[in-house]
Write an enzyme that holds these catalytic residues in place. Structure first.
Site, PDB file in Angstrom:
ATOM      1  N   SER A 108       6.154 -18.766 -27.497  1.00 63.00           N
ATOM      2  CA  SER A 108       5.702 -17.388 -27.714  1.00 63.00           C
ATOM      3  C   SER A 108       6.802 -16.347 -27.536  1.00 63.00           C
ATOM      4  O   SER A 108       6.503 -15.177 -27.282  1.00 63.00           O
ATOM      5  CB  SER A 108       4.528 -17.071 -26.778  1.00 63.00           C
ATOM      6  OG  SER A 108       4.929 -17.008 -25.426  1.00 63.00           O
ATOM      7  N   CYS A 109       8.069 -16.738 -27.694  1.00 67.18           N
ATOM      8  CA  CYS A 109       9.135 -15.741 -27.567  1.00 67.18           C
ATOM      9  C   CYS A 109       9.003 -14.669 -28.651  1.00 67.18           C
ATOM     10  O   CYS A 109       9.375 -13.511 -28.445  1.00 67.18           O
ATOM     11  CB  CYS A 109      10.511 -16.393 -27.622  1.00 67.18           C
ATOM     12  SG  CYS A 109      10.884 -17.269 -29.152  1.00 67.18           S
TER      13      CYS A 109
END
Length: 243
Positions: free
Chosen positions: A72-73
């Protein structure tokens, strides 16, 4: 540890003994090693103080949204860009849920979010963004931040470019918080040369902010010992027959 400021009240004017200050300082250092973000009381004879301690880790995430999951960067970088670089507060959870709901879920779980996912989300909240193959210095010229994809030995990771100073690049890393790296190192990791930038609402853009740089001060190399000065403190080895 970083101590942004101190507050205190003095009960009388008599200065405490030197030994008391040393004991108090030792207590403070021990507390600092365990504190994340707390008020640490400091008591010495005749005075009482309170010091707000912030861990370096917390300080570095003060203007960068941390990622919740390994993949989820992209959503954390988007939340960082909007919240801290455009003054539009959003949570990583909200960005994640909306991008995940409208994207290719299987691909997102396997590879993470794409620039297309970010572009769709940003458009839904009133921002137009695209990827451009431009030199990094263009950000400094225009005064706008960008999301870039870094490739560290096969690990691809989205970060926000928050500022440029000399040969240093300031990035908001969803995994490690605010950090700075050399321009040479950045150029090595930034292999696709794409700047993902918002190109409307330019009046809201924030770039090279002092509070972002405050957590990544440069090393004081100029204070180091000069090599040629060592000869003034060097004792030559005595040879045979020397006294």
């Amino acid at each position: 540890m970083i101590a942004p400021g101190t507050t205190g009240s003095t009960r009388n004017a008599r200065p405490p003994a030197r030994g008391s200050w040393r004991r108090a300082a030792l207590v403070l250092l021990l507390a600092a090693g365990q504190a994340a973000a707390s008020d640490v009381p400091l008591r010495v004879p005749g005075a009482s103080y309170g010091m707000r301690l912030t861990s370096l880790k917390e300080a570095r995430f003060r203007t960068t949204v941390p990622q919740r999951y390994d993949f989820s960067c992209g959503s954390a970088a988007t939340a960082t860009l909007l919240t801290y670089q455009y003054g539009h507060p959003v949570s990583e959870a909200d960005v994640f849920e909306r991008m995940y709901a409208s994207g290719n879920r299987a691909k997102i779980r396997a590879e993470g979010f794409s620039l297309l996912d970010m572009r769709r989300y940003l458009r839904s909240v009133g921002y137009e963004a695209d990827g451009f193959e431009l030199p990094l210095d263009k950000l400094l010229e225009e005064g706008v931040p960008a999301i870039v994809l870094l490739n560290d030995r096969g690990y691809r990771h989205f970060v926000v470019v928050k500022g440029l100073r000399g040969h240093r690049v300031l990035i908001g890393d969803p995994a490690r918080g605010n950090r700075a790296m050399s321009r040479r190192r950045f150029d090595t990791l930034w292999d696709n040369r794409v700047l993902f930038v918002i190109h409307n609402r330019r009046e809201r853009a924030r770039f090279n902010q002092r509070e972002d740089w405050a957590t990544v001060p440069p090393a004081p190399l100029e204070a180091g010992i000069q090599r040629d000065s060592l000869r003034n403190a060097t004792v030559l080895k005595r040879g045979h027959g020397d006294i």
